[in-house]
Design an enzyme around this catalytic site. Structure first.
Site, mmCIF file in Angstrom:
data_model
loop_
_atom_site.group_PDB
_atom_site.id
_atom_site.type_symbol
_atom_site.label_atom_id
_atom_site.label_comp_id
_atom_site.label_asym_id
_atom_site.label_seq_id
_atom_site.Cartn_x
_atom_site.Cartn_y
_atom_site.Cartn_z
ATOM 1 N N GLU A 299 42.353 34.883 58.814
ATOM 2 C CA GLU A 299 43.890 34.776 59.856
ATOM 3 C C GLU A 299 44.383 36.034 60.280
ATOM 4 O O GLU A 299 44.913 36.483 60.204
ATOM 5 C CB GLU A 299 44.435 34.140 58.260
ATOM 6 C CG GLU A 299 44.402 33.003 57.960
ATOM 7 C CD GLU A 299 44.461 32.997 56.292
ATOM 8 O OE1 GLU A 299 45.144 33.467 56.031
ATOM 9 O OE2 GLU A 299 43.563 32.118 56.062
ATOM 10 N N CYS A 370 74.725 49.281 67.753
ATOM 11 C CA CYS A 370 75.747 50.725 66.941
ATOM 12 C C CYS A 370 74.579 51.147 65.309
ATOM 13 O O CYS A 370 75.715 50.833 64.184
ATOM 14 C CB CYS A 370 77.111 50.113 67.258
ATOM 15 S SG CYS A 370 77.906 50.297 68.631
#
EC number: 4.1.1.20
Length: 455
Positions: A299, A370
Site C-alpha cells: 500500500e 500568523c
C-alpha cells in the site's frame, strides 16, 4: 553599528541542479525556467495563479510501473493498492487507476473518491482504526476486496452488521508486529504503544475467533509499520518475518490464510538522504514471505505520488531583518503543513531561468500565516527575490494538498495536472464565498452591527 552577518545556509544542502537532476519530470530551460514535463511552471502560474499544486502524470505512471516491475521481477504475485490518504486528487487517482493500481482507503470519503476515480471495488482495501458503522456498511454495499480489522471490538461490530445485512465480509486481521520502523514518531504505526492493530501475541486466538463469527470470512493478516521509512530494509524484514511466523502458526491450527497485506511506508529522499529502492523492498518480501506461496499486497502512497508534485508559490516581499533575510511567500503552513508539523525538509527551487546565474545568499522561506511555525526553511541558499518571483516546493505530491486547511481564512489552493505538453486545472481554487458556505447565524442574534454596550 553594522548589522550582524546573515545566518549561513546549510553547507550540505543539494544545489538546484542536483535537486532537478534527481527528478526526471523536472528540467530547467534557458528561457522558460523550471519546467514540468513539457510545460513551464511560469505558464501555469500566469494562467492559474498561486499558490497551486501541480502534479506530473508521467511521473505517477513511471513510479507506479517501476514498483510493479520490481515486484514482478522478484517473482511475486503482488497487488499495489495506492494509499489514498497521500493524495485524494480525482485526477491523480484516475491516472493510477488506468495504470492498474488499486486503492487503500481509510474513510468513507476516500472510498467514494476512489470509486469515482474508476478504481474497481474489487481492488479496494479499507484500513483504519476507527471505522464507523456507516463506513463499514458502505464497504459491504460496495463489496470491496478486503476490510482490515484492527480490534476485537471492530470485528464484533462488523460481524453483527454483516450478519444483519445477509452479507459476508472479507476480512484481514491487522497485526501490530511491535517493530520500530525508525521513522518520525508521529508517523510510526508498528510499535506496541501505537493505536493500530492487535497485539502480536493475541493474533492467533483472535483470528480463530474471527473464523467462527457470522458474516466474517477471514482472508489473511495485514500490517503497516509506518511512513517515510528510509533506514533500509531491516524493519521490513523483521516485521515480515513475524508475519510469516504467524501464518505458519495459523496454518498449523487449520485456519485459512489466503493472502498477506504488507502495508506501505517506503520512503523517498526529500533532500539527498539515501532511501531504499522498490527492488530492495521486493527482495525483502521475497526472502521473508515468498516461501509461504501466498499472494501479497502493498500500500504505497508517498513513494508513488510524493516526487510527482510541486507546490508553486509567489514571493510577496523579501524582508530584511536585523540578522536574517526573509522570503515571504503567498503559500503558508495552511497549504503545506509538513515543515511545521514534522520539521520536514522540502527542496525549494526558483522557477525563473535567471536564478541559475544569480548570486546566492541565505534566506528563511516563510508564509503569511500568523504563526512563527509558518516557516518552510531556514538559511536556504537562494538568489535575490522580488515580488512576484516564483518558487517551487518539491516533492509535494503526497501529504500536501490533502493536509491543507483554511486557517487564517485562507482559501484552498488550486490543483493542476500536467501530462506531456498539456495541463489542466483539476481542482478550482476555492473562492472566499466557500469559506462562508454552510455557516449560519442563529435567528436570535441581532442582524447588523451589534449595538454599543451602555454602562
Amino acid at each position: 553599528m553594522a548589522s550582524p552577518a546573515l545566518v549561513p545556509a546549510a553547507a550540505e544542502d543539494p544545489s538546484f541542479a542536483e535537486l532537478i537532476a534527481q527528478r526526471p519530470h523536472l528540467s530547467l530551460h534557458a528561457l522558460d525556467g523550471l519546467t514540468m514535463e513539457e510545460v513551464p511552471l511560469a505558464r501555469i502560474a500566469a494562467a492559474v495563479g498561486t499558490p497551486t499544486w501541480i502534479y506530473s502524470a508521467g511521473a505517477l505512471r513511471r513510479r507506479y510501473a517501476r514498483l510493479r516491475d520490481a515486484l514482478a521481477g522478484a517473482g511475486l504475485d503482488a497487488g499495489i493498492h495506492f494509499a489514498v490518504k497521500a493524495n485524494t486528487s480525482l485526477a491523480v487517482l484516475r491516472v493510477l487507476a488506468e495504470a492498474g493500481a488499486g486503492a487503500d482507503v481509510v474513510s468513507e470519503g476516500e472510498l467514494r473518491i476512489a470509486r469515482a476515480a474508476g478504481i474497481p471495488a474489487s481492488r479496494i482495501v479499507f484500513s483504519g482504526v476507527g471505522k464507523t458503522g456507516r463506513e463499514l456498511r458502505l464497504a459491504l454495499d460496495e463489496d470491496i476486496h478486503q476490510i482490515n480489522a484492527e480490534s476485537a471490538e471492530e470485528l464484533a461490530m462488523l460481524s453483527a452488521l454483516a450478519a444483519s445485512l445477509g452479507r459476508t465480509a472479507r476480512v484481514a486481521l491487522r497485526v501490530n508486529p511491535d517493530v520500530d520502523a525508525r521513522t518520525h514518531a508521529k508517523i510510526t504505526t508498528g510499535l506496541s504503544e501505537n493505536k493500530f492493530g492487535v497485539a502480536y501475541d493475541e493474533a492467533v486466538a483472535l483470528y480463530a475467533r474471527m473464523a467462527a463469527m457470522p458474516g466474517i470470512r477471514p482472508v489473511g493478516i495485514a500490517m503497516h509499520i509506518g511512513s517515510q521509512i528510509t533506514a533500509g530494509m531491516a524493519a521490513y524484514r523483521a516485521a515480515y518475518a513475524r508475519m510469516a511466523e504467524l501464518v505458519r502458526e495459523l496454518r498449523a491450527r487449520g485456519l485459512p490464510v489466503e493472502r498477506l497485506d504488507g502495508g506501505g511506508g517506503l520512503g523517498i529522499p526529500y533532500r539527498d538522504e539515501p532511501a531504499p529502492l522498490p527492488e530492495a523492498l521486493a527482495g525483502a518480501i521475497r526472502a521473508t514471505l515468498g516461501p509461504l506461496g501466498l499472494p501479497v499486497m502493498i500500500e504505497p502512497g508517498r513513494w508513488i505520488a510524493g516526487p510527482a508534485g510541486v507546490l508553486l508559490a509567489s514571493v510577496v516581499i523579501e524582508k530584511r531583518g536585523e540578522a536574517r533575510r526573509f522570503a515571504i511567500c503567498d503559500a503558508g503552513m495552511n497549504d503545506l503543513v509538513r515543515p511545521a508539523m514534522y520539521e520536514a525538509w522540502h527542496g525549494i527551487v526558483p522557477v525563473g531561468a535567471a536564478a541559475r546565474a544569480a548570486p546566492l545568499s541565505p534566506a528563511d522561506v516563510v508564509g503569511p500565516v500568523c504563526e512563527t511555525g509558518d516557516t518552510f526553511a531556514r538559511g536556504r541558499a537562494l538568489p535575490p527575490l522580488a515580488p512576484g518571483d516564483l518558487l517551487a516546493f518539491l516533492d509535494a505530491g503526497a501529504y500536501g494538498a490533502v493536509m491543507s486547511s483554511t486557517y487564517n481564512a485562507r482559501p484552498l489552493a488550486a490543483e493542476v495536472l500536467v501530462d506531456g505538453d498539456r495541463f489542466a486545472v483539476v481542482r478550482e481554487r476555492q473562492g472566499f464565498e466557500a469559506l462562508l458556505a454552510g455557516q449560519r447565524v442563529p435567528d436570535w442574534l441581532a442582524t447588523g452591527p451589534a449595538a454599543e454596550a451602555t454602562p
